[in-house]
Design an enzyme around this catalytic site. Structure first.
Site, PDB file in Angstrom:
ATOM      1  N   ALA A  34     -14.779  -7.357  11.775  1.00 43.78           N
ATOM      2  CA  ALA A  34     -14.419  -8.225  12.889  1.00 43.78           C
ATOM      3  C   ALA A  34     -15.606  -9.100  13.269  1.00 43.78           C
ATOM      4  O   ALA A  34     -16.743  -8.628  13.347  1.00 43.78           O
ATOM      5  CB  ALA A  34     -13.982  -7.390  14.084  1.00 43.78           C
ATOM      6  N   ALA A  66      -4.418  -6.808   0.108  1.00 40.75           N
ATOM      7  CA  ALA A  66      -4.173  -6.167  -1.187  1.00 40.75           C
ATOM      8  C   ALA A  66      -5.328  -6.455  -2.123  1.00 40.75           C
ATOM      9  O   ALA A  66      -6.093  -7.407  -1.935  1.00 40.75           O
ATOM     10  CB  ALA A  66      -2.868  -6.681  -1.798  1.00 40.75           C
ATOM     11  N   TYR A 132      -1.634  -4.266 -11.264  1.00 41.12           N
ATOM     12  CA  TYR A 132      -1.296  -4.877  -9.981  1.00 41.12           C
ATOM     13  C   TYR A 132       0.196  -4.698  -9.684  1.00 41.12           C
ATOM     14  O   TYR A 132       0.581  -4.197  -8.621  1.00 41.12           O
ATOM     15  CB  TYR A 132      -1.660  -6.361 -10.006  1.00 41.12           C
ATOM     16  N   LYS A 136       2.062  -2.286  -6.782  1.00 37.08           N
ATOM     17  CA  LYS A 136       2.989  -2.823  -5.781  1.00 37.08           C
ATOM     18  C   LYS A 136       4.349  -2.110  -5.858  1.00 37.08           C
ATOM     19  O   LYS A 136       4.965  -1.811  -4.828  1.00 37.08           O
ATOM     20  CB  LYS A 136       3.164  -4.331  -5.994  1.00 37.08           C
TER      21      LYS A 136
END
Length: 317
Positions: A34, A66, A132, A136
């Site tokens: 942050a 991701a 990948y 997913k």
């Protein structure tokens, strides 16, 4: 609605957060670190990430963060990294969201869950070809289990290639070449590809956040206009105020050159077809993309115009 957006500092997040705020939502931005008062730092995403501070008072989550796919060959360690972030990290977030009283979670998946080419529909059998896509797909399956066990409303979106302000990788290279007038040997390509403007994606995300019938559903997304690679180059050239310089070279020669240069996968994406049938979300939820392909490209060029003009036309890798 108070919405937590993970990956808020990424390509899609930078488009989604201001769009949600314009629609009246309160957005909590989750980032690795942050830097401002309206951001929450959560560190690396994985099975042990603590989301409690970010989830306070949140009604819905949009999970964008991701580990993205790469062109390089994948070894076991990279496959494990995809699983840790995209699968275990996603399910950890979903379980904590459900415990915190979050009503709905929108998960940005990928058409790569269904494969790399052909015509993909809502009935297509998942055939992820790389780590990948596999990560997913595993996340999607796990999310349905979490939803069944907790009552969390899960919505899964599977976009194809997304373009818009801040786009990188192959699309950015293609824009650079067209802007600089580089002759491209793609005039003989006869393929069809579905794309998705960032403006259309963020509109779809906001739509499924609100629509009651979206709960538990998985939707493919696209602009609704399938184009060949040469036609995409012509559209880009028009948006950039340039001439499309297309040379006709047999595709098999391009594939051979790509293999010699170690970029066969990249060349294959320029030559192959991948068509996405996004009719389900239109029929079931009444959503339609607000941007045409031409309008999406015009918006991209207009918003990145000054940056583009500041770059010289030198070769880029």
């Amino acid at each position: 609605m108070k919405v937590l957006v993970t990956g808020a500092g990424g390509f899609v997040g930078k488009g989604l957060v201001p769009y949600l705020e314009r629609q009246g939502h309160t957005v909590v931005r989750a980032l690795r670190m942050a830097k401002e008062d309206n951001e929450v730092g959560i560190g690396d995403i994985g099975p042990d990430t603590d989301w409690r501070v970010a989830l306070g008072g949140v009604e819905a989550v949009v999970h964008l963060a991701a580990r993205v796919h790469v062109m390089q060959a994948e070894d076991l360690s990279s496959q494990q990294a995809f699983h840790r972030v995209n699968t275990a990290g996603t399910l950890n977030l979903a379980r904590q969201a459900a415990s915190a009283g979050v009503r709905r979670l929108v998960f940005l998946s990928s058409v790569k869950v269904l494969g790399e080419e052909g015509v993909l529909t809502a009935a297509s059998i998942p055939r992820p070809a790389d780590a990948y896509g596999q990560s997913k797909w595993a996340a999607e399956q796990g999310l349905h289990t979490v939803a069944t066990n907790t009552g969390l409303e899960v919505v899964i979106l599977r976009p194809p290639l997304i373009y818009g302000p801040g786009v990188g990788a192959n699309f950015a290279r293609l824009m650079h070449w067209v802007r600089c007038g580089v002759p491209l040997p793609l005039g003989g390509v006869r393929n069809r590809r579905s794309l998705l403007a960032l403006g259309n994606l963020v509109d779809a995300v906001e739509w499924v956040l609100r629509h009651p019938a979206a709960a538990g559903r998985t939707y493919l997304l696209s602009d609704g206009e399938d184009v060949s690679t040469p036609d995409l180059i012509r559209h880009l050239a028009h948006a950039l105020g340039r001439s499309a310089r297309l040379l006709t070279v047999p595709p098999f020669l391009l594939l051979g050159l790509g293999k010699l240069l170690g970029r066969r996968a990249e060349i294959h994406r320029l030559l192959g077809s991948l068509v996405v049938d996004a009719s389900a979300i239109r029929a079931e939820l009444g959503w339609s993309p607000p941007f045409t392909l031409a309008a999406g490209l015009d918006d991209l060029v207009a918003r990145e115009g000054e940056m583009e003009r500041s770059h010289s036309c030198h070769p880029i890798s």
